[in-house]
Scaffold this active site. Sequence first.
Site, PDB file in Angstrom:
ATOM      1  N   GLU A  20      20.400  38.900  -2.370  1.00  0.00           N
ATOM      2  CA  GLU A  20      21.225  37.741  -2.710  1.00  0.00           C
ATOM      3  C   GLU A  20      22.620  37.824  -2.103  1.00  0.00           C
ATOM      4  O   GLU A  20      23.153  36.847  -1.597  1.00  0.00           O
ATOM      5  CB  GLU A  20      21.335  37.655  -4.239  1.00  0.00           C
ATOM      6  CG  GLU A  20      22.072  36.437  -4.764  1.00  0.00           C
ATOM      7  CD  GLU A  20      21.970  36.343  -6.272  1.00  0.00           C
ATOM      8  OE1 GLU A  20      22.912  35.820  -6.881  1.00  0.00           O
ATOM      9  OE2 GLU A  20      20.956  36.792  -6.848  1.00  0.00           O
ATOM     10  N   ASP A  40      18.962  38.951  -7.324  1.00  0.00           N
ATOM     11  CA  ASP A  40      19.254  39.607  -8.605  1.00  0.00           C
ATOM     12  C   ASP A  40      18.097  39.439  -9.589  1.00  0.00           C
ATOM     13  O   ASP A  40      17.417  38.400  -9.605  1.00  0.00           O
ATOM     14  CB  ASP A  40      20.525  39.014  -9.224  1.00  0.00           C
ATOM     15  CG  ASP A  40      21.776  39.479  -8.487  1.00  0.00           C
ATOM     16  OD1 ASP A  40      21.662  40.363  -7.629  1.00  0.00           O
ATOM     17  OD2 ASP A  40      22.869  38.955  -8.783  1.00  0.00           O
ATOM     18  N   ASP A  56      17.318  38.307 -12.457  1.00  0.00           N
ATOM     19  CA  ASP A  56      17.521  37.423 -13.608  1.00  0.00           C
ATOM     20  C   ASP A  56      17.001  36.034 -13.259  1.00  0.00           C
ATOM     21  O   ASP A  56      16.383  35.837 -12.208  1.00  0.00           O
ATOM     22  CB  ASP A  56      19.000  37.378 -14.012  1.00  0.00           C
ATOM     23  CG  ASP A  56      19.914  36.935 -12.867  1.00  0.00           C
ATOM     24  OD1 ASP A  56      19.406  36.433 -11.849  1.00  0.00           O
ATOM     25  OD2 ASP A  56      21.136  37.099 -12.997  1.00  0.00           O
ATOM     26  N   GLU A  65      18.559  33.243 -12.400  1.00  0.00           N
ATOM     27  CA  GLU A  65      19.153  32.669 -11.199  1.00  0.00           C
ATOM     28  C   GLU A  65      18.582  33.337  -9.953  1.00  0.00           C
ATOM     29  O   GLU A  65      18.297  32.682  -8.953  1.00  0.00           O
ATOM     30  CB  GLU A  65      20.679  32.816 -11.243  1.00  0.00           C
ATOM     31  CG  GLU A  65      21.366  32.039 -12.352  1.00  0.00           C
ATOM     32  CD  GLU A  65      21.096  30.549 -12.289  1.00  0.00           C
ATOM     33  OE1 GLU A  65      21.176  29.968 -11.186  1.00  0.00           O
ATOM     34  OE2 GLU A  65      20.788  29.955 -13.350  1.00  0.00           O
ATOM     35  N   TYR A  96      22.352  46.941 -13.337  1.00  0.00           N
ATOM     36  CA  TYR A  96      22.588  45.500 -13.289  1.00  0.00           C
ATOM     37  C   TYR A  96      23.451  45.059 -14.468  1.00  0.00           C
ATOM     38  O   TYR A  96      23.205  45.453 -15.616  1.00  0.00           O
ATOM     39  CB  TYR A  96      21.257  44.752 -13.289  1.00  0.00           C
ATOM     40  CG  TYR A  96      21.412  43.289 -12.983  1.00  0.00           C
ATOM     41  CD1 TYR A  96      22.025  42.869 -11.808  1.00  0.00           C
ATOM     42  CD2 TYR A  96      20.955  42.323 -13.872  1.00  0.00           C
ATOM     43  CE1 TYR A  96      22.168  41.524 -11.521  1.00  0.00           C
ATOM     44  CE2 TYR A  96      21.090  40.977 -13.590  1.00  0.00           C
ATOM     45  CZ  TYR A  96      21.705  40.582 -12.415  1.00  0.00           C
ATOM     46  OH  TYR A  96      21.858  39.248 -12.141  1.00  0.00           O
ATOM     47  N   ARG A 130      24.134  42.043 -15.831  1.00  0.00           N
ATOM     48  CA  ARG A 130      23.820  40.881 -16.680  1.00  0.00           C
ATOM     49  C   ARG A 130      22.626  41.231 -17.550  1.00  0.00           C
ATOM     50  O   ARG A 130      21.487  41.126 -17.126  1.00  0.00           O
ATOM     51  CB  ARG A 130      23.551  39.645 -15.826  1.00  0.00           C
ATOM     52  CG  ARG A 130      24.776  39.172 -15.053  1.00  0.00           C
ATOM     53  CD  ARG A 130      24.569  37.809 -14.398  1.00  0.00           C
ATOM     54  NE  ARG A 130      25.766  37.405 -13.689  1.00  0.00           N
ATOM     55  CZ  ARG A 130      25.985  37.577 -12.390  1.00  0.00           C
ATOM     56  NH1 ARG A 130      25.048  38.172 -11.657  1.00  0.00           N
ATOM     57  NH2 ARG A 130      27.103  37.184 -11.822  1.00  0.00           N
ATOM     58  N   HIS A 164      16.074  44.253 -18.486  1.00  0.00           N
ATOM     59  CA  HIS A 164      16.980  45.205 -17.850  1.00  0.00           C
ATOM     60  C   HIS A 164      17.465  46.223 -18.866  1.00  0.00           C
ATOM     61  O   HIS A 164      17.497  45.976 -20.060  1.00  0.00           O
ATOM     62  CB  HIS A 164      18.202  44.481 -17.270  1.00  0.00           C
ATOM     63  CG  HIS A 164      17.884  43.196 -16.588  1.00  0.00           C
ATOM     64  ND1 HIS A 164      17.072  43.140 -15.486  1.00  0.00           N
ATOM     65  CD2 HIS A 164      18.253  41.926 -16.864  1.00  0.00           C
ATOM     66  CE1 HIS A 164      16.963  41.867 -15.105  1.00  0.00           C
ATOM     67  NE2 HIS A 164      17.657  41.121 -15.928  1.00  0.00           N
TER      68      HIS A 164
END
Length: 756
Positions: free
Chosen positions: A9, A82, A84, A86, A299, A301, A345
Amino acid sequence: MSKPLVIVESPTKVRTVKKYLGNDYNVAATVGHVRDLPQKNIGIDIDNNFEPQYEVIPGKQKVISNLKKLAKDASEIYLAPDPDREGEAIAWHTAQLLQGKNRRFHRVLFHELTKNAILNSMQNPLELDKSKFEAQQIRRILDRLVGYQVSPLLWKKVQRGLSAGRVQTVAVRMICEREREIQAFDPEEYWSITAHLQKDEPPVFPAKLLKIGDKKAKVSNEEEANAVLKELEGETYVVDRVIKKTVKRNPLPPFTTSKLQQDSIHKLRFSAKKTMLLAQQLYEGIDLGPGEPVGLITYMRTDSTRVSNEAALEALDYIGKVYGPEYRPDKPRFFQNKKKVQDAHEAIRPTNVLRTPNQVSDVLSKDQLALYTLIWQRFVASQMNPALFDQTSVSVKAGRYLFHATGSTLKFKGYLMVYDAGDGDKDDNKIMLPVLEEKMILQCNKLEPKQHFTQPPPRFSEASLVKELEENGIGRPSTYAAILSTIRDKGYVDLVKRYFRPSELGFIVNDLLVSSFGDIFEVPFTAQMEDNLDKVETSQANSLEILNAFYNSFKQDLENAGDKMVSVKGVGVPTGIKCPQCEKELHIKIGKNGPFLACSGYPECRFTRNYDRDDKGGIVMETPPETEETDEVCDKCGKPMLVKSGPYGTFLGCSGYPDCKNTKTMNGGAQQNQATGIKCPVEGCDGEIHERRSKRGKVFYGCSKYPKCDFATWDKPVDKPCPVCQSPYLVEKSTKKSGVYLKCPTRGCKYREDPQ
């Protein structure tokens, strides 16, 4: 033979990933999202099952062209944005743009950018997660439906440039409702009584009145306090009970996203936005040496407190070697996640506990090091033994009165050797109690009565608002920083001494939206929608059913609001206050410089006035600077002319108003002009602000294009833009207490720079 293509990303990750994969792979970045809903229209076919109409994001054509070039001969493409929602959406859209014959797509999740993690993910690729992509897509559709249909309503009814959001509006509502709780709060008086006691020799220790008879002590005023003091005269103070125990305080779990933001705000004074930016840098990779980029944290988030067994064991080994075996538990400590937590995560932790803050201090910026230290310390502490306190509680009787004191001393530091959560400095820990035994008689050196008042609930800080959003299930931890930035950028709230206060615009917009849209901007409804998104991600709910249920209610509210929402631009918001000139009701309206009061009898009555709010939220009309008398007389009625201030600057008005409504522009012919170098703020004017003097010698500042432009102000302008509302200049103000300071001249903007 063509190389497989790995797509990440962020460009920052490219070097880190390429270092571990070597020359056998091509590595490229999408630089964020590559496709999104269009900017100029809603981009959703509501009548066709809310079909989104995606398009390439402007400016991304070059990125996509490079990806297609690298993918041209590649049969294997590894999508590694990433891990997640998004990131899943980026992977999904990238795959659609790069579709080709005999081309296979794999999803790889890099939870940390270390060699083992990257190689392991590449060896165990996954399928694209359609459910996770749909959860992101439905959130994007919901936000677009609200934002692109409610915001134009605010432009029409209030002013252009405003925005509404499914989550941001709820955050503003929380801040407004808290402010009104504060305004409605009536403090109640109460008194505490403290006995300062000792044995035959020091130390003296304080004991607070706890009970009167068998009831909790309640002393409401000075008269009652004096009655207690009088009754205690001559009483004997006898130790009634002594309790000694060892209290264990366990360490906290490693950081989740929201807890990291809260601790960073408290301890480092970083904003949520800055915290996430620094955490992203630490995750994506820091160059520890020539050509050695490595991700320092996992990570960032996540709302999970889970840590891998390998990482926990690594921490235990480090703790035993560095701090000693007494600090090391026998086995790893694992923390229970709260309900509804997405456990994809781990918690935020260092990728290698042996990489201490001291070892990386030379390669990190000051702020990066501060945040990394916080993360490292919290993780290491989470695997250490508890802290132990020797606590003594003593009850002392004096007639029918019972006093109580508690003191504690640190017996074993445990995890506090590494990390103090901020709860280890309580008042109890500061009290030194002598050795006491039951039935022991004590000497009372003095009785100290003290007046107190109950306090209203505190305003939200960034940290406490993040905590409130998290506890109520509003938004996701990854969105909090953006929410806090947006509500400030739009002028709905101000951050005053680190606490949020609603602006007048914020109150107005909040009241209009809450009254017009029922459930949609309520906390429970928004929290339930977040639960629905989680269910879509785990394939437990149908996205179309959720959208239909939402839109059926929202559409009706939207239609009603278009007809019934008060137009602040037109009619204005009624205040219940009578116009001092014609006694019709004053309404709140919003002009280019912010909210103001205007008579509802306009155009017959043109009364306007700036206003402020008192501590209870009541409207207080400002006294305009219109009392300066001049030597000039009115050429219509002969009365003295006064210097007045209007929406377009300073002018002369007849003191016989409202019987005589004669006005004149201020005469600049006899004034001395001195350029300030600041452009006139009136739109379309190319003049410059000059220093001038009135006929009576008072300094003011006006446009060099007078009389064509009649801008004028009493405040000295300073060539420095406002960082909040982007006013091109600030003005000098002064008070006896603070001296000279700078303030934004824009009505409604409360920005100021205190004296240095």
